[in-house]
Design a protein around this motif. Sequence first.
Motif, PDB file in Angstrom:
ATOM      1  N   VAL A  52      35.018  45.321  28.088  1.00 15.55           N
ATOM      2  CA  VAL A  52      34.725  43.930  28.413  1.00 15.55           C
ATOM      3  C   VAL A  52      35.107  43.694  29.878  1.00 15.55           C
ATOM      4  O   VAL A  52      36.269  43.836  30.255  1.00 15.55           O
ATOM      5  N   TYR A  53      34.105  43.336  30.684  1.00 22.25           N
ATOM      6  CA  TYR A  53      34.324  43.067  32.101  1.00 22.25           C
ATOM      7  C   TYR A  53      34.573  41.571  32.280  1.00 22.25           C
ATOM      8  O   TYR A  53      33.754  40.746  31.891  1.00 22.25           O
ATOM      9  N   VAL A  54      35.730  41.238  32.871  1.00 23.22           N
ATOM     10  CA  VAL A  54      36.174  39.851  32.984  1.00 23.22           C
ATOM     11  C   VAL A  54      36.332  39.481  34.452  1.00 23.22           C
ATOM     12  O   VAL A  54      37.018  40.166  35.203  1.00 23.22           O
ATOM     13  N   GLY A  55      35.690  38.377  34.841  1.00 22.65           N
ATOM     14  CA  GLY A  55      35.874  37.808  36.167  1.00 22.65           C
ATOM     15  C   GLY A  55      36.978  36.758  36.107  1.00 22.65           C
ATOM     16  O   GLY A  55      37.181  36.113  35.075  1.00 22.65           O
ATOM     17  N   LEU A  56      37.692  36.578  37.221  1.00 25.23           N
ATOM     18  CA  LEU A  56      38.846  35.669  37.251  1.00 25.23           C
ATOM     19  C   LEU A  56      38.685  34.620  38.337  1.00 25.23           C
ATOM     20  O   LEU A  56      37.934  34.805  39.296  1.00 25.23           O
ATOM     21  N   GLY A  57      39.450  33.537  38.183  1.00 25.17           N
ATOM     22  CA  GLY A  57      39.519  32.523  39.222  1.00 25.17           C
ATOM     23  C   GLY A  57      40.219  33.083  40.450  1.00 25.17           C
ATOM     24  O   GLY A  57      40.903  34.111  40.397  1.00 25.17           O
ATOM     25  N   ALA A  58      40.075  32.400  41.562  1.00 27.14           N
ATOM     26  CA  ALA A  58      40.574  32.889  42.846  1.00 27.14           C
ATOM     27  C   ALA A  58      42.086  33.067  42.899  1.00 27.14           C
ATOM     28  O   ALA A  58      42.591  33.953  43.584  1.00 27.14           O
ATOM     29  N   GLU A  59      42.824  32.253  42.179  1.00 23.93           N
ATOM     30  CA  GLU A  59      44.281  32.273  42.271  1.00 23.93           C
ATOM     31  C   GLU A  59      44.949  33.287  41.334  1.00 23.93           C
ATOM     32  O   GLU A  59      46.156  33.464  41.384  1.00 23.93           O
ATOM     33  N   ALA A  60      44.189  33.929  40.480  1.00 23.14           N
ATOM     34  CA  ALA A  60      44.759  34.806  39.457  1.00 23.14           C
ATOM     35  C   ALA A  60      45.145  36.169  40.026  1.00 23.14           C
ATOM     36  O   ALA A  60      44.479  36.702  40.907  1.00 23.14           O
ATOM     37  N   ASP A  61      46.238  36.721  39.495  1.00 26.70           N
ATOM     38  CA  ASP A  61      46.663  38.081  39.833  1.00 26.70           C
ATOM     39  C   ASP A  61      45.973  39.039  38.858  1.00 26.70           C
ATOM     40  O   ASP A  61      46.297  39.036  37.662  1.00 26.70           O
ATOM     41  N   PRO A  62      45.023  39.843  39.327  1.00 27.54           N
ATOM     42  CA  PRO A  62      44.239  40.694  38.423  1.00 27.54           C
ATOM     43  C   PRO A  62      45.073  41.639  37.563  1.00 27.54           C
ATOM     44  O   PRO A  62      44.788  41.808  36.377  1.00 27.54           O
ATOM     45  N   ARG A  63      46.110  42.233  38.132  1.00 30.47           N
ATOM     46  CA  ARG A  63      46.932  43.174  37.357  1.00 30.47           C
ATOM     47  C   ARG A  63      47.686  42.467  36.237  1.00 30.47           C
ATOM     48  O   ARG A  63      47.786  42.976  35.120  1.00 30.47           O
ATOM     49  N   GLU A  64      48.193  41.292  36.528  1.00 28.63           N
ATOM     50  CA  GLU A  64      48.939  40.530  35.528  1.00 28.63           C
ATOM     51  C   GLU A  64      48.012  40.078  34.392  1.00 28.63           C
ATOM     52  O   GLU A  64      48.367  40.156  33.217  1.00 28.63           O
ATOM     53  N   VAL A  65      46.819  39.632  34.748  1.00 29.84           N
ATOM     54  CA  VAL A  65      45.860  39.180  33.737  1.00 29.84           C
ATOM     55  C   VAL A  65      45.381  40.358  32.898  1.00 29.84           C
ATOM     56  O   VAL A  65      45.277  40.258  31.671  1.00 29.84           O
ATOM     57  N   GLU A  66      45.119  41.487  33.537  1.00 28.62           N
ATOM     58  CA  GLU A  66      44.671  42.674  32.790  1.00 28.62           C
ATOM     59  C   GLU A  66      45.750  43.126  31.796  1.00 28.62           C
ATOM     60  O   GLU A  66      45.444  43.481  30.660  1.00 28.62           O
ATOM     61  N   ARG A  67      47.001  43.061  32.208  1.00 26.98           N
ATOM     62  CA  ARG A  67      48.105  43.403  31.307  1.00 26.98           C
ATOM     63  C   ARG A  67      48.155  42.435  30.127  1.00 26.98           C
ATOM     64  O   ARG A  67      48.284  42.840  28.973  1.00 26.98           O
ATOM     65  N   ALA A  68      48.022  41.132  30.401  1.00 24.76           N
ATOM     66  CA  ALA A  68      48.066  40.125  29.343  1.00 24.76           C
ATOM     67  C   ALA A  68      46.896  40.294  28.370  1.00 24.76           C
ATOM     68  O   ALA A  68      47.073  40.184  27.151  1.00 24.76           O
ATOM     69  N   LEU A  69      45.721  40.580  28.888  1.00 23.92           N
ATOM     70  CA  LEU A  69      44.559  40.803  28.026  1.00 23.92           C
ATOM     71  C   LEU A  69      44.761  42.029  27.140  1.00 23.92           C
ATOM     72  O   LEU A  69      44.422  42.013  25.959  1.00 23.92           O
TER      73      LEU A  69
END
Length: 115
Positions: A52-69
């Motif tokens: 699943v490829y997920v785009g994020l808002g500008a303020e999000a930390d990609p590594r942190e969000v990927e870990r949470a997902l």
Amino acid sequence: MSGTRRKARMREDIQRELSSILEFESRDPVVRNAFPTVMDVRLSVDGRYAKVYVGLGAEADPREVERALAEDRGFYRSLLAERLTLRHTPELRFVIDETVERGIRLDALLKDEGD
């Protein structure tokens, strides 16, 4: 329905439902505050695995969000299983899609070159 059409329909259904789940039902504030958008879903040949490829808002930390997902993928999979009637609900693997961000950076660079 042919196998190709069935798989395409399955991808669309998974993408639509996961979009809704991530936006409205995610319990993790890291994910909620990232304003995730499901950009694409790629299924394995047998349909048991989904990337699943997920785009994020500008303020999000990609590594942190990927870990949470990744931590909550079982929760997302169980909600997906409740909403879709599939023989096998696929194992989910989330990948942060940075193509939109790269496009914005490239556009900015091209504008700078034109000036």
